[in-house]
Design a protein around this motif. Structure first.
Motif: not given
Length: 359
Positions: A92-101, A104-108, A116-119, A192-194
């Motif tokens: 089963x595959x789930x995508x999380x809208x947002x980033x692990x980069x 963009x830890x603070x702003x994008x 506005x988005x989740x790191x 990333x390091x979720x």
């Protein structure tokens, strides 16, 4: 039997009519990040996961969009010819809208993380709570283990052929949850390091895993406290009533809930009357104990419970430890009788069938 759709998930972007996928019996899951701030088009389904979780900052929850049923393979992994199966290997595959980069830890592009988005390596508790609820639901309904790799590398160190990337044999035998960064034949480094340890701890608390207290992390609900109950993602009035030993109609009446009887995660419900502890359910031994050629005490336990529930009409001389077609037919009759068990009844118990049968 696979429960194919997540309760409350939108079907507005259901691509199953365009790409059918391979029939699977899921036993593991893969977590992706979209590396974007909005719901992707996924090439109109050509590169879609089974489901996407999009942060709803106004309501502090995850909104889910289902693209393919959980008994069909998704399309978000690289699957090279002549190698190992990835998309079609019961994942089963789930995508999380947002980033692990971390770039963009603070702003994008003028947008602010957490607003506005989740790191995702620094995901707020409410977002982890929504994801944990999804993992707990998969555990309780489809038996996906609440476990996974210990190593979750930070991006971009997670990209490419890393020590965390599974071998073909490790992937073929994997059960539980991993990241895109762990899947062989793939180069991607998401998510990333979720904080996987915290996520699994929260999910175990929600799933009420026997013998596990849940550990760190805020579960954010799902507990009866005196005469109130906090609604979890995926909850229904009937499920809450069954858990607390109260008629769901009485809960609806006490809270002024009328047709279509909708409730929302985080909602506080008054629980009328005296709540009772959930009835004890014997631990589910696993589907491998049931089916042609099997002979064990779990089959006898299953048969006796089917008879007790009034689903023993196919037995000629009563249940026993040796699996027979009468066991399959009786269990299939029970599965057909329950609205919770959507899909074709296969006559083999899964975690949800087992829990419903013994509750």
């Amino acid at each position: 039997m696979t429960v194919s759709y997540y309760p409350g998930a939108s079907r507005a972007y259901d691509y199953s009519g365009r790409y059918n996928g391979s029939l699977i019996k899921p036993n593991c899951g893969v977590i992706h990040t979209t590396e974007g701030t909005s719901l992707p088009s996924y090439g109109n389904g050509a590169e879609a996961p089974n489901i996407t979780a999009k942060p709803n900052f106004a309501s502090r929850r995850l909104d889910f969009y289902q693209h393919y049923p959980f008994n069909r393979s998704a399309r978000a992994l690289v699957n090279l010819a002549g190698g190992v199966e990835t998309n079609t290997l019961n994942a089963i595959q789930i995508e999380l809208v947002g980033t692990c980069d971390p770039t963009h830890k603070n702003s994008w592009n003028g947008a602010k993380a957490g607003q506005d988005y989740i790191y995702w390596p620094d995901a707020p508790d409410w977002a982890l709570d929504g994801l944990a609820a999804f993992l707990a639901w998969q555990y309780n309904n489809n038996g996906i283990a609440l476990s996974g790799p210990k190593t979750w590398l930070a991006y971009p160190s997670s990209y490419g052929a890393t020590a965390a990337r599974m071998s073909f044999s490790a992937w073929n035998n994997f059960k539980g949850w991993c990241g895109h960064s762990h899947v062989p034949e793939n180069q991607h480094g998401d998510p990333g390091d979720l904080d996987f340890a915290k996520l699994i701890s929260m999910a175990k608390t929600k799933a009420k895993v026997p013998g596990d207290s849940g550990g760190s992390g805020s579960s954010g609900g799902g507990s009866g406290s005196g005469t109130t109950y906090t609604v979890e993602s995926g909850d229904t009035l009937s499920a809450i009533g069954a858990r607390l030993g109260v008629q769901w109609q009485d809960i609806a009446k006490a809270n002024g809930i009328n047709a279509p009887y909708t409730i929302k995660p985080g909602q506080k419900l008054k629980i009328p009357g005296k709540t009772t502890a959930p009835k004890p359910v014997p631990p589910f031994p696993g589907a491998s104990y049931f089916g042609p050629g099997k002979n064990n005490s779990h089959i006898t336990l299953l048969g006796n419970q089917l008879v007790k529930k009034g689903f023993g009409r196919h037995y000629a001389s009563g249940p026993g430890p040796k699996w027979t077609d009468a066991d399959r037919q009786n269990l299939a009759d029970f599965q057909r009788s329950r609205n919770e068990l959507r899909g074709d009844p296969d006559g083999i118990p899964g975690p949800l069938t087992w829990r419903l049968l013994f509750s």
